[in-house]
Motif scaffolding. Sequence first.
Motif, PDB file in Angstrom:
ATOM      1  N   PRO A  43       0.795  -1.227   0.000  1.00 15.75           N
ATOM      2  CA  PRO A  43       0.000   0.000   0.000  1.00 15.75           C
ATOM      3  C   PRO A  43       0.827   1.278   0.000  1.00 15.75           C
ATOM      4  O   PRO A  43       0.398   2.296  -0.515  1.00 15.75           O
ATOM      5  N   ARG A 138      -6.594  -0.250  -6.460  1.00 16.06           N
ATOM      6  CA  ARG A 138      -6.985  -1.600  -6.051  1.00 16.06           C
ATOM      7  C   ARG A 138      -7.789  -2.208  -7.193  1.00 16.06           C
ATOM      8  O   ARG A 138      -8.465  -1.503  -7.944  1.00 16.06           O
ATOM      9  N   ASN A 166      -7.521  -5.505   0.262  1.00 11.54           N
ATOM     10  CA  ASN A 166      -7.063  -4.979  -1.030  1.00 11.54           C
ATOM     11  C   ASN A 166      -8.222  -4.556  -1.930  1.00 11.54           C
ATOM     12  O   ASN A 166      -8.267  -4.896  -3.110  1.00 11.54           O
TER      13      ASN A 166
END
Length: 184
Positions: A43, A138, A166
């Motif tokens: 991330p 994502r 996610n």
Amino acid sequence: EVIPGAEITFEDSPIDLTRDPDQLGHGLVVYGKLRVRGTPVTPHVRLGVELTAGTAFVPMENVPSGWRVGQTLYFPDTRQPDHSQNPAGKPLQEEFRTIRQVRGDGVLLDSPLVFPHLGARDADGRIVFLPVIANLSRDIVFRSENPAGVRAHSYFTERADVVIENAAFLDMGRTTGAPLSTSN
């Protein structure tokens, strides 16, 4: 189970108070079991160097996993105003860029950065740490059809068994748990 690559868009339609007097049904409502597992992606990652305005290649401290061409990166405002300055009301020097190429030591951006993104320094001017940038992309996305219209929300009851990994929730959310006005 939601499949990676899915985009779930919630329709921008008036809330029907006859069918939904509690106004809970305008979005994702989970009473049971829900599993949403997108493709794992690092991330965020710390930069490998300070970035100056005009930078298009971004070296990173560690190689991120799952970063691909076309994904969106966020570069935060890293200015460190002293206490005599008043940053309130000044525009942020944050930036969003798209990955054009992924290399082993960093990424090439679709366009150069406009602002510098410098590290934090101690009183002697030495770099204490470098900024962190975020990958906002994502491969599973939940979104409202019209962010300016009736926005969808997500509601997971106390008995819901929910795992979300996610995935992104974009342009969603209510500002209150109370019923919205009938004009919404």
